[in-house]
Design an enzyme around this catalytic site. Structure first.
Site, PDB file in Angstrom:
ATOM      1  N   ARG A  37     -20.042  42.466  66.689  1.00 40.04           N
ATOM      2  CA  ARG A  37     -20.931  41.532  66.003  1.00 40.04           C
ATOM      3  C   ARG A  37     -20.402  40.096  66.070  1.00 40.04           C
ATOM      4  O   ARG A  37     -21.177  39.138  66.003  1.00 40.04           O
ATOM      5  CB  ARG A  37     -21.044  42.031  64.577  1.00 40.04           C
ATOM      6  CG  ARG A  37     -22.187  41.666  63.754  1.00 40.04           C
ATOM      7  CD  ARG A  37     -23.546  41.784  64.288  1.00 40.04           C
ATOM      8  NE  ARG A  37     -24.358  41.068  63.318  1.00 40.04           N
ATOM      9  CZ  ARG A  37     -24.459  39.754  63.284  1.00 40.04           C
ATOM     10  NH1 ARG A  37     -23.872  39.036  64.201  1.00 40.04           N
ATOM     11  NH2 ARG A  37     -25.170  39.180  62.351  1.00 40.04           N
ATOM     12  N   TYR A 149     -42.511  44.091  54.493  1.00 42.32           N
ATOM     13  CA  TYR A 149     -41.806  42.971  55.153  1.00 42.32           C
ATOM     14  C   TYR A 149     -42.795  42.019  55.824  1.00 42.32           C
ATOM     15  O   TYR A 149     -42.625  40.796  55.783  1.00 42.32           O
ATOM     16  CB  TYR A 149     -40.809  43.488  56.189  1.00 42.32           C
ATOM     17  CG  TYR A 149     -39.541  44.040  55.586  1.00 42.32           C
ATOM     18  CD1 TYR A 149     -38.547  43.193  55.113  1.00 42.32           C
ATOM     19  CD2 TYR A 149     -39.326  45.407  55.489  1.00 42.32           C
ATOM     20  CE1 TYR A 149     -37.377  43.690  54.554  1.00 42.32           C
ATOM     21  CE2 TYR A 149     -38.157  45.922  54.934  1.00 42.32           C
ATOM     22  CZ  TYR A 149     -37.188  45.054  54.471  1.00 42.32           C
ATOM     23  OH  TYR A 149     -36.048  45.550  53.909  1.00 42.32           O
TER      24      TYR A 149
HETATM   25  O1  1CP Z   1     -25.903  41.482  61.249  1.00 39.99           O
HETATM   26  C1  1CP Z   1     -25.847  42.599  60.778  1.00 39.99           C
HETATM   27  O2  1CP Z   1     -25.046  43.422  61.221  1.00 39.99           O
HETATM   28  C2  1CP Z   1     -26.758  42.821  59.593  1.00 39.99           C
HETATM   29  C3  1CP Z   1     -26.893  44.177  59.048  1.00 39.99           C
HETATM   30  C4  1CP Z   1     -27.934  45.045  59.769  1.00 39.99           C
HETATM   31  C5  1CP Z   1     -27.661  46.176  60.542  1.00 39.99           C
HETATM   32  C6  1CP Z   1     -26.305  46.770  60.857  1.00 39.99           C
HETATM   33  C7  1CP Z   1     -29.336  44.853  59.786  1.00 39.99           C
HETATM   34  C8  1CP Z   1     -30.099  43.750  59.160  1.00 39.99           C
HETATM   35  N1  1CP Z   1     -29.910  45.859  60.537  1.00 39.99           N
HETATM   36  C9  1CP Z   1     -28.928  46.702  61.018  1.00 39.99           C
HETATM   37  C10 1CP Z   1     -29.135  47.882  61.889  1.00 39.99           C
HETATM   38  C11 1CP Z   1     -29.967  48.982  61.307  1.00 39.99           C
HETATM   39  N2  1CP Z   1     -31.064  48.821  60.499  1.00 39.99           N
HETATM   40  C12 1CP Z   1     -29.821  50.373  61.560  1.00 39.99           C
HETATM   41  C13 1CP Z   1     -28.826  50.995  62.527  1.00 39.99           C
HETATM   42  C14 1CP Z   1     -27.493  51.232  61.872  1.00 39.99           C
HETATM   43  C15 1CP Z   1     -27.277  52.652  61.452  1.00 39.99           C
HETATM   44  O3  1CP Z   1     -28.021  53.191  60.631  1.00 39.99           O
HETATM   45  O4  1CP Z   1     -26.319  53.258  61.933  1.00 39.99           O
HETATM   46  C16 1CP Z   1     -30.814  51.048  60.828  1.00 39.99           C
HETATM   47  C17 1CP Z   1     -31.057  52.544  60.706  1.00 39.99           C
HETATM   48  C18 1CP Z   1     -31.591  50.044  60.169  1.00 39.99           C
HETATM   49  C19 1CP Z   1     -32.782  50.348  59.363  1.00 39.99           C
HETATM   50  C20 1CP Z   1     -33.314  49.331  58.425  1.00 39.99           C
HETATM   51  N3  1CP Z   1     -33.408  47.979  58.602  1.00 39.99           N
HETATM   52  C21 1CP Z   1     -33.911  49.640  57.177  1.00 39.99           C
HETATM   53  C22 1CP Z   1     -34.121  51.033  56.652  1.00 39.99           C
HETATM   54  C23 1CP Z   1     -32.881  51.607  56.060  1.00 39.99           C
HETATM   55  C24 1CP Z   1     -32.526  51.133  54.672  1.00 39.99           C
HETATM   56  O5  1CP Z   1     -31.341  50.796  54.484  1.00 39.99           O
HETATM   57  O6  1CP Z   1     -33.370  51.161  53.789  1.00 39.99           O
HETATM   58  C25 1CP Z   1     -34.315  48.443  56.586  1.00 39.99           C
HETATM   59  C26 1CP Z   1     -34.978  48.270  55.228  1.00 39.99           C
HETATM   60  C27 1CP Z   1     -33.993  47.386  57.493  1.00 39.99           C
HETATM   61  C28 1CP Z   1     -34.275  45.940  57.355  1.00 39.99           C
HETATM   62  C29 1CP Z   1     -33.061  45.099  57.405  1.00 39.99           C
HETATM   63  N4  1CP Z   1     -32.249  44.968  58.503  1.00 39.99           N
HETATM   64  C30 1CP Z   1     -31.182  44.154  58.232  1.00 39.99           C
HETATM   65  C31 1CP Z   1     -31.348  43.675  56.887  1.00 39.99           C
HETATM   66  C32 1CP Z   1     -30.414  42.737  56.188  1.00 39.99           C
HETATM   67  C33 1CP Z   1     -32.515  44.279  56.400  1.00 39.99           C
HETATM   68  C34 1CP Z   1     -33.156  44.021  55.054  1.00 39.99           C
HETATM   69  C35 1CP Z   1     -32.698  44.910  53.955  1.00 39.99           C
HETATM   70  C36 1CP Z   1     -33.386  44.461  52.672  1.00 39.99           C
HETATM   71  O7  1CP Z   1     -34.566  44.063  52.679  1.00 39.99           O
HETATM   72  O8  1CP Z   1     -32.686  44.505  51.637  1.00 39.99           O
END
Ligand code: 1CP
Length: 343
Positions: A37, A149
Protein backbone atom coordinates in the site's frame (compact mmCIF):
# COMPACT_ATOMS: atom_id res chain seq x y z
CA UNK A 1 -6.62 -30.52 3.16
CA UNK A 2 -8.10 -27.42 4.75
CA UNK A 3 -9.84 -26.56 1.47
CA UNK A 4 -12.05 -29.57 1.98
CA UNK A 5 -13.33 -28.16 5.28
CA UNK A 6 -14.57 -24.92 3.69
CA UNK A 7 -16.10 -26.69 0.69
CA UNK A 8 -17.88 -29.20 2.94
CA UNK A 9 -19.28 -26.49 5.21
CA UNK A 10 -20.69 -24.61 2.20
CA UNK A 11 -22.72 -27.74 1.43
CA UNK A 12 -23.58 -28.38 5.11
CA UNK A 13 -21.65 -31.63 5.05
CA UNK A 14 -19.46 -32.87 7.94
CA UNK A 15 -15.99 -31.30 7.73
CA UNK A 16 -12.60 -32.47 9.07
CA UNK A 17 -12.56 -29.27 11.16
CA UNK A 18 -14.52 -26.02 11.36
CA UNK A 19 -13.24 -23.78 8.54
CA UNK A 20 -12.33 -20.21 9.44
CA UNK A 21 -11.61 -17.00 7.54
CA UNK A 22 -12.00 -13.30 8.41
CA UNK A 23 -13.87 -10.62 6.55
CA UNK A 24 -11.38 -7.92 5.43
CA UNK A 25 -8.57 -10.38 6.19
CA UNK A 26 -6.31 -8.83 3.54
CA UNK A 27 -5.71 -5.29 4.67
CA UNK A 28 -4.22 -2.65 6.87
CA UNK A 29 -3.67 -4.74 10.05
CA UNK A 30 -0.98 -6.69 8.12
CA UNK A 31 2.53 -5.25 7.64
CA UNK A 32 2.78 -7.17 4.35
CA UNK A 33 -0.28 -5.30 3.02
CA UNK A 34 0.94 -1.91 4.27
CA UNK A 35 4.24 -2.47 2.45
CA UNK A 36 2.40 -2.83 -0.87
CA UNK A 37 0.00 0.00 0.00
CA UNK A 38 3.00 2.31 0.54
CA UNK A 39 3.78 1.92 -3.17
CA UNK A 40 0.28 1.77 -4.69
CA UNK A 41 -3.15 3.28 -3.96
CA UNK A 42 -6.11 1.06 -3.08
CA UNK A 43 -7.55 1.44 -6.60
CA UNK A 44 -4.15 0.70 -8.19
CA UNK A 45 -3.86 -2.54 -6.21
CA UNK A 46 -7.36 -3.51 -7.35
CA UNK A 47 -6.64 -2.61 -10.99
CA UNK A 48 -3.41 -4.60 -11.17
CA UNK A 49 -4.21 -8.34 -11.01
CA UNK A 50 -0.68 -9.36 -9.98
CA UNK A 51 -0.80 -6.98 -6.97
CA UNK A 52 -4.39 -7.96 -6.07
CA UNK A 53 -3.36 -11.61 -6.28
CA UNK A 54 -0.35 -11.07 -4.03
CA UNK A 55 -2.44 -9.33 -1.34
CA UNK A 56 -5.12 -12.03 -1.59
CA UNK A 57 -2.56 -14.70 -0.64
CA UNK A 58 -1.05 -12.85 2.35
CA UNK A 59 -3.54 -13.94 5.06
CA UNK A 60 -3.49 -17.54 3.83
CA UNK A 61 0.26 -17.65 4.34
CA UNK A 62 0.47 -15.52 7.48
CA UNK A 63 -2.75 -16.29 9.39
CA UNK A 64 -3.50 -19.81 8.12
CA UNK A 65 -7.14 -19.19 7.15
CA UNK A 66 -9.08 -21.90 5.27
CA UNK A 67 -10.18 -19.64 2.42
CA UNK A 68 -8.93 -16.54 0.59
CA UNK A 69 -11.14 -13.64 -0.49
CA UNK A 70 -10.17 -11.87 -3.69
CA UNK A 71 -8.73 -8.41 -3.06
CA UNK A 72 -11.15 -5.89 -4.54
CA UNK A 73 -13.78 -3.47 -3.19
CA UNK A 74 -17.57 -3.49 -3.31
CA UNK A 75 -17.51 0.01 -4.87
CA UNK A 76 -15.42 -0.85 -7.97
CA UNK A 77 -18.53 -1.12 -10.24
CA UNK A 78 -19.13 2.61 -9.59
CA UNK A 79 -16.29 3.40 -12.02
CA UNK A 80 -17.90 1.83 -15.14
CA UNK A 81 -21.34 3.06 -13.98
CA UNK A 82 -19.94 6.60 -14.35
CA UNK A 83 -20.44 7.62 -10.69
CA UNK A 84 -16.84 8.78 -10.21
CA UNK A 85 -15.09 6.88 -7.41
CA UNK A 86 -12.15 8.02 -5.30
CA UNK A 87 -10.81 6.95 -1.89
CA UNK A 88 -9.50 9.72 0.33
CA UNK A 89 -7.00 8.96 3.10
CA UNK A 90 -8.80 8.64 6.42
CA UNK A 91 -12.19 9.59 5.06
CA UNK A 92 -13.10 6.59 2.96
CA UNK A 93 -14.90 6.56 -0.38
CA UNK A 94 -16.13 9.66 -2.21
CA UNK A 95 -18.62 9.49 -5.10
CA UNK A 96 -18.40 12.47 -7.45
CA UNK A 97 -21.92 12.19 -8.92
CA UNK A 98 -24.34 10.88 -6.27
CA UNK A 99 -27.74 9.59 -7.35
CA UNK A 100 -30.74 11.65 -6.22
CA UNK A 101 -33.22 11.65 -9.13
CA UNK A 102 -34.73 9.41 -11.79
CA UNK A 103 -32.52 11.14 -14.39
CA UNK A 104 -29.45 10.13 -12.37
CA UNK A 105 -30.55 6.48 -12.57
CA UNK A 106 -31.26 6.72 -16.31
CA UNK A 107 -27.79 8.17 -16.84
CA UNK A 108 -26.02 5.14 -15.34
CA UNK A 109 -23.86 3.43 -17.97
CA UNK A 110 -24.37 -0.25 -18.77
CA UNK A 111 -21.80 -2.51 -17.08
CA UNK A 112 -20.44 -5.68 -18.67
CA UNK A 113 -18.49 -7.48 -15.91
CA UNK A 114 -16.37 -9.45 -18.39
CA UNK A 115 -14.91 -6.29 -19.88
CA UNK A 116 -15.58 -3.42 -17.43
CA UNK A 117 -14.48 -5.44 -14.37
CA UNK A 118 -12.29 -7.89 -16.27
CA UNK A 119 -9.30 -6.95 -14.09
CA UNK A 120 -11.08 -8.48 -11.04
CA UNK A 121 -11.77 -11.65 -13.03
CA UNK A 122 -8.09 -11.75 -14.10
CA UNK A 123 -7.05 -11.43 -10.44
CA UNK A 124 -9.37 -14.34 -9.58
CA UNK A 125 -7.80 -16.52 -12.30
CA UNK A 126 -4.29 -15.66 -11.09
CA UNK A 127 -5.10 -16.19 -7.40
CA UNK A 128 -6.93 -19.43 -8.09
CA UNK A 129 -3.79 -20.89 -9.68
CA UNK A 130 -1.49 -19.57 -6.94
CA UNK A 131 -3.72 -20.83 -4.12
CA UNK A 132 -3.12 -24.44 -5.04
CA UNK A 133 -6.45 -25.81 -3.86
CA UNK A 134 -7.18 -23.33 -1.04
CA UNK A 135 -10.71 -22.07 -1.79
CA UNK A 136 -11.20 -18.56 -3.15
CA UNK A 137 -14.18 -16.34 -2.36
CA UNK A 138 -15.47 -13.77 -4.84
CA UNK A 139 -17.73 -10.96 -3.62
CA UNK A 140 -19.89 -7.97 -4.41
CA UNK A 141 -21.90 -5.37 -2.51
CA UNK A 142 -25.62 -6.07 -2.13
CA UNK A 143 -28.03 -3.69 -3.90
CA UNK A 144 -28.99 -1.85 -0.68
CA UNK A 145 -25.46 -1.25 0.57
CA UNK A 146 -24.34 -0.13 -2.91
CA UNK A 147 -27.38 2.15 -3.24
CA UNK A 148 -26.57 3.73 0.13
CA UNK A 149 -23.07 4.74 -1.05
CA UNK A 150 -24.35 5.86 -4.47
CA UNK A 151 -27.06 8.05 -2.93
CA UNK A 152 -25.18 9.43 0.11
CA UNK A 153 -22.03 10.05 -1.97
CA UNK A 154 -19.90 8.18 0.58
CA UNK A 155 -20.15 6.60 4.01
CA UNK A 156 -23.10 7.52 6.21
CA UNK A 157 -24.26 7.36 9.79
CA UNK A 158 -28.04 7.52 9.54
CA UNK A 159 -28.70 6.97 5.80
CA UNK A 160 -30.99 10.02 5.63
CA UNK A 161 -30.57 10.65 1.87
CA UNK A 162 -31.02 6.95 1.13
CA UNK A 163 -34.28 6.79 3.07
CA UNK A 164 -35.43 10.12 1.63
CA UNK A 165 -35.28 8.61 -1.86
CA UNK A 166 -36.68 5.24 -0.72
CA UNK A 167 -39.75 6.72 1.02
CA UNK A 168 -40.23 9.77 -1.22
CA UNK A 169 -39.78 8.27 -4.69
CA UNK A 170 -40.24 4.49 -4.48
CA UNK A 171 -40.38 4.14 -8.28
CA UNK A 172 -36.91 5.62 -8.69
CA UNK A 173 -35.71 3.59 -5.70
CA UNK A 174 -36.89 0.31 -7.24
CA UNK A 175 -35.47 1.26 -10.65
CA UNK A 176 -32.05 1.85 -9.06
CA UNK A 177 -32.21 -1.32 -6.95
CA UNK A 178 -33.21 -3.38 -9.99
CA UNK A 179 -30.23 -1.99 -11.97
CA UNK A 180 -27.90 -2.86 -9.10
CA UNK A 181 -29.45 -6.33 -8.57
CA UNK A 182 -28.88 -7.29 -12.21
CA UNK A 183 -25.37 -5.85 -12.28
CA UNK A 184 -24.32 -7.50 -9.01
CA UNK A 185 -25.86 -10.88 -9.94
CA UNK A 186 -24.10 -10.90 -13.31
CA UNK A 187 -20.81 -9.75 -11.76
CA UNK A 188 -20.93 -12.53 -9.14
CA UNK A 189 -21.79 -15.14 -11.77
CA UNK A 190 -18.77 -13.95 -13.81
CA UNK A 191 -16.55 -14.34 -10.71
CA UNK A 192 -17.86 -17.90 -10.36
CA UNK A 193 -16.98 -18.63 -14.01
CA UNK A 194 -13.50 -17.20 -13.43
CA UNK A 195 -12.94 -19.77 -10.68
CA UNK A 196 -14.35 -18.47 -7.35
CA UNK A 197 -15.45 -21.35 -5.07
CA UNK A 198 -17.99 -19.25 -3.17
CA UNK A 199 -19.57 -15.83 -3.70
CA UNK A 200 -20.28 -13.45 -0.82
CA UNK A 201 -22.87 -10.71 -1.03
CA UNK A 202 -22.03 -7.94 1.47
CA UNK A 203 -25.12 -6.10 2.78
CA UNK A 204 -23.07 -4.35 5.43
CA UNK A 205 -25.50 -1.54 6.31
CA UNK A 206 -28.90 -3.20 5.84
CA UNK A 207 -29.39 -3.33 9.62
CA UNK A 208 -30.45 0.33 9.53
CA UNK A 209 -33.82 -0.81 8.15
CA UNK A 210 -36.96 -2.10 9.89
CA UNK A 211 -38.11 -5.62 8.95
CA UNK A 212 -41.04 -4.18 7.02
CA UNK A 213 -38.84 -1.79 5.03
CA UNK A 214 -36.45 -4.64 4.29
CA UNK A 215 -39.33 -6.74 2.95
CA UNK A 216 -40.71 -3.94 0.78
CA UNK A 217 -37.66 -2.11 -0.46
CA UNK A 218 -34.80 -4.61 -0.46
CA UNK A 219 -35.76 -8.29 -0.36
CA UNK A 220 -36.96 -8.66 -3.99
CA UNK A 221 -33.73 -7.11 -5.25
CA UNK A 222 -31.36 -9.14 -3.08
CA UNK A 223 -33.31 -12.24 -4.08
CA UNK A 224 -32.82 -11.40 -7.76
CA UNK A 225 -29.08 -10.76 -7.31
CA UNK A 226 -28.63 -14.07 -5.48
CA UNK A 227 -30.65 -16.04 -8.04
CA UNK A 228 -28.49 -14.64 -10.87
CA UNK A 229 -25.31 -15.36 -8.91
CA UNK A 230 -26.37 -18.94 -8.13
CA UNK A 231 -27.27 -19.77 -11.72
CA UNK A 232 -23.72 -21.06 -12.32
CA UNK A 233 -23.93 -23.44 -9.35
CA UNK A 234 -21.41 -21.66 -7.07
CA UNK A 235 -22.70 -21.33 -3.45
CA UNK A 236 -23.63 -17.87 -2.17
CA UNK A 237 -22.90 -16.49 1.33
CA UNK A 238 -25.32 -13.69 2.21
CA UNK A 239 -23.87 -11.40 4.89
CA UNK A 240 -25.39 -8.47 6.76
CA UNK A 241 -24.92 -6.73 10.10
CA UNK A 242 -27.69 -5.77 12.51
CA UNK A 243 -30.07 -8.26 10.89
CA UNK A 244 -31.25 -10.09 14.04
CA UNK A 245 -34.78 -8.64 13.75
CA UNK A 246 -35.31 -10.06 10.25
CA UNK A 247 -33.14 -13.15 9.84
CA UNK A 248 -36.08 -15.01 8.31
CA UNK A 249 -36.29 -12.36 5.57
CA UNK A 250 -32.52 -12.47 4.95
CA UNK A 251 -32.82 -16.25 4.53
CA UNK A 252 -35.80 -15.74 2.20
CA UNK A 253 -33.44 -13.95 -0.23
CA UNK A 254 -31.95 -17.37 -0.98
CA UNK A 255 -28.32 -17.55 0.18
CA UNK A 256 -26.82 -21.00 0.89
CA UNK A 257 -24.97 -19.65 3.94
CA UNK A 258 -26.12 -16.68 6.05
CA UNK A 259 -23.48 -14.44 7.64
CA UNK A 260 -24.50 -12.94 11.00
CA UNK A 261 -22.86 -10.54 13.46
CA UNK A 262 -22.30 -10.86 17.24
CA UNK A 263 -25.61 -9.20 18.16
CA UNK A 264 -27.37 -12.53 17.61
CA UNK A 265 -26.49 -15.95 19.06
CA UNK A 266 -25.79 -18.74 16.59
CA UNK A 267 -28.56 -20.84 18.22
CA UNK A 268 -31.17 -18.15 17.61
CA UNK A 269 -29.93 -17.54 14.08
CA UNK A 270 -30.01 -21.22 13.22
CA UNK A 271 -33.55 -21.47 14.60
CA UNK A 272 -34.54 -18.78 12.07
CA UNK A 273 -33.02 -20.68 9.11
CA UNK A 274 -32.45 -24.37 10.04
CA UNK A 275 -31.90 -25.33 6.41
CA UNK A 276 -28.86 -23.06 5.74
CA UNK A 277 -25.24 -22.85 6.65
CA UNK A 278 -24.14 -20.13 9.08
CA UNK A 279 -21.08 -17.88 9.05
CA UNK A 280 -19.86 -15.91 12.06
CA UNK A 281 -19.91 -14.38 14.54
CA UNK A 282 -17.05 -13.24 16.79
CA UNK A 283 -17.07 -9.53 17.65
CA UNK A 284 -14.00 -8.05 15.86
CA UNK A 285 -13.26 -6.21 19.14
CA UNK A 286 -12.87 -9.57 20.92
CA UNK A 287 -9.44 -9.66 19.24
CA UNK A 288 -8.48 -6.74 21.52
CA UNK A 289 -9.33 -8.77 24.66
CA UNK A 290 -6.69 -10.60 26.71
CA UNK A 291 -5.96 -14.09 25.40
CA UNK A 292 -8.00 -15.92 28.11
CA UNK A 293 -11.07 -13.80 27.38
CA UNK A 294 -10.62 -14.20 23.61
CA UNK A 295 -10.28 -17.99 24.04
CA UNK A 296 -13.50 -18.12 26.10
CA UNK A 297 -15.37 -16.20 23.42
CA UNK A 298 -14.14 -18.42 20.61
CA UNK A 299 -15.09 -21.50 22.62
CA UNK A 300 -18.53 -20.10 23.31
CA UNK A 301 -19.19 -19.77 19.57
CA UNK A 302 -17.87 -23.29 18.97
CA UNK A 303 -20.19 -24.57 21.73
CA UNK A 304 -23.19 -22.86 20.15
CA UNK A 305 -22.39 -24.40 16.76
CA UNK A 306 -21.88 -27.72 18.59
CA UNK A 307 -20.23 -29.46 15.65
CA UNK A 308 -23.31 -29.02 13.50
CA UNK A 309 -22.30 -29.25 9.80
CA UNK A 310 -22.44 -25.96 7.93
CA UNK A 311 -20.65 -23.64 10.37
CA UNK A 312 -17.99 -21.36 8.89
CA UNK A 313 -16.19 -19.52 11.69
CA UNK A 314 -15.72 -15.81 11.00
CA UNK A 315 -15.99 -12.42 12.65
CA UNK A 316 -19.33 -10.65 12.79
CA UNK A 317 -17.88 -7.85 10.62
CA UNK A 318 -14.52 -6.90 9.12
CA UNK A 319 -11.26 -7.28 11.06
CA UNK A 320 -10.19 -3.88 12.40
CA UNK A 321 -6.98 -2.17 11.17
CA UNK A 322 -5.42 -2.06 14.69
CA UNK A 323 -5.74 -5.85 15.21
CA UNK A 324 -2.60 -7.79 16.18
CA UNK A 325 -2.08 -10.40 13.41
CA UNK A 326 -0.76 -12.78 16.11
CA UNK A 327 -4.21 -12.74 17.75
CA UNK A 328 -5.87 -13.47 14.41
CA UNK A 329 -3.53 -16.44 13.94
CA UNK A 330 -4.33 -17.62 17.50
CA UNK A 331 -8.07 -17.64 16.71
CA UNK A 332 -7.50 -19.72 13.57
CA UNK A 333 -5.39 -22.24 15.52
CA UNK A 334 -7.96 -22.41 18.34
CA UNK A 335 -10.86 -23.07 15.96
CA UNK A 336 -8.86 -25.79 14.22
CA UNK A 337 -7.75 -27.47 17.48
CA UNK A 338 -11.17 -27.38 19.10
CA UNK A 339 -13.01 -28.76 16.08
CA UNK A 340 -10.58 -31.36 14.69
CA UNK A 341 -12.11 -34.83 14.60
CA UNK A 342 -10.27 -37.18 16.99
CA UNK A 343 -7.98 -39.62 15.17
O1 1CP B 1 -6.38 2.06 1.54
C1 1CP B 1 -6.84 1.11 2.13
O2 1CP B 1 -6.18 0.08 2.28
C2 1CP B 1 -8.22 1.35 2.72
C3 1CP B 1 -8.94 0.22 3.31
C4 1CP B 1 -9.72 -0.63 2.30
C5 1CP B 1 -9.44 -1.95 1.94
C6 1CP B 1 -8.30 -2.81 2.44
C7 1CP B 1 -10.86 -0.23 1.55
C8 1CP B 1 -11.50 1.10 1.54
N1 1CP B 1 -11.27 -1.29 0.77
C9 1CP B 1 -10.44 -2.37 0.98
C10 1CP B 1 -10.53 -3.69 0.30
C11 1CP B 1 -11.79 -4.46 0.54
N2 1CP B 1 -13.05 -3.92 0.65
C12 1CP B 1 -11.92 -5.87 0.60
C13 1CP B 1 -10.80 -6.87 0.37
C14 1CP B 1 -10.03 -7.14 1.63
C15 1CP B 1 -10.41 -8.42 2.31
O3 1CP B 1 -11.56 -8.60 2.71
O4 1CP B 1 -9.54 -9.27 2.47
C16 1CP B 1 -13.28 -6.17 0.82
C17 1CP B 1 -13.94 -7.52 1.02
C18 1CP B 1 -13.97 -4.92 0.85
C19 1CP B 1 -15.43 -4.81 0.98
C20 1CP B 1 -16.04 -3.51 1.36
N3 1CP B 1 -15.68 -2.26 0.97
C21 1CP B 1 -17.20 -3.39 2.17
C22 1CP B 1 -17.99 -4.55 2.71
C23 1CP B 1 -17.36 -5.14 3.93
C24 1CP B 1 -17.56 -4.39 5.22
O5 1CP B 1 -16.56 -4.21 5.93
O6 1CP B 1 -18.69 -4.06 5.55
C25 1CP B 1 -17.50 -2.03 2.30
C26 1CP B 1 -18.64 -1.41 3.09
C27 1CP B 1 -16.53 -1.31 1.53
C28 1CP B 1 -16.45 0.15 1.30
C29 1CP B 1 -15.17 0.74 1.74
N4 1CP B 1 -13.95 0.46 1.20
C30 1CP B 1 -12.95 1.13 1.84
C31 1CP B 1 -13.58 1.96 2.84
C32 1CP B 1 -12.85 2.89 3.76
C33 1CP B 1 -14.95 1.70 2.75
C34 1CP B 1 -16.04 2.39 3.54
C35 1CP B 1 -16.39 1.75 4.83
C36 1CP B 1 -17.44 2.62 5.52
O7 1CP B 1 -18.33 3.18 4.86
O8 1CP B 1 -17.33 2.73 6.76
Amino acid sequence: MSGDAFRAALRREPAPHTPVWFMRQAGRYMAEYRAIRAKASLLEICHRPELACEVTLQPVEKIGVDAAIIFADILLPFEPLGLGLTFTAGEGPAIAHPIRTRADVTRLKPVDPDTDLGYVLDAIRLAKRALNGVPLIGFAGAPFTLASYAIEGGSSRNFAETKTLMYGDPETWHALMDRFATMVGEYLAAQGRAGADALQLFDSWVGCLSPDDYRRYVLPHSRKAIALAKAGGVPVIHFGTGTSAFLDLIAAAGGDVIGVDWRVSLDDAWRAFPDRGIQGNLDPCALFAPMNELTARVQDIMAQANGRPGHIFNLGHGILPTTDPGKARAVVDLVHERSAAPV
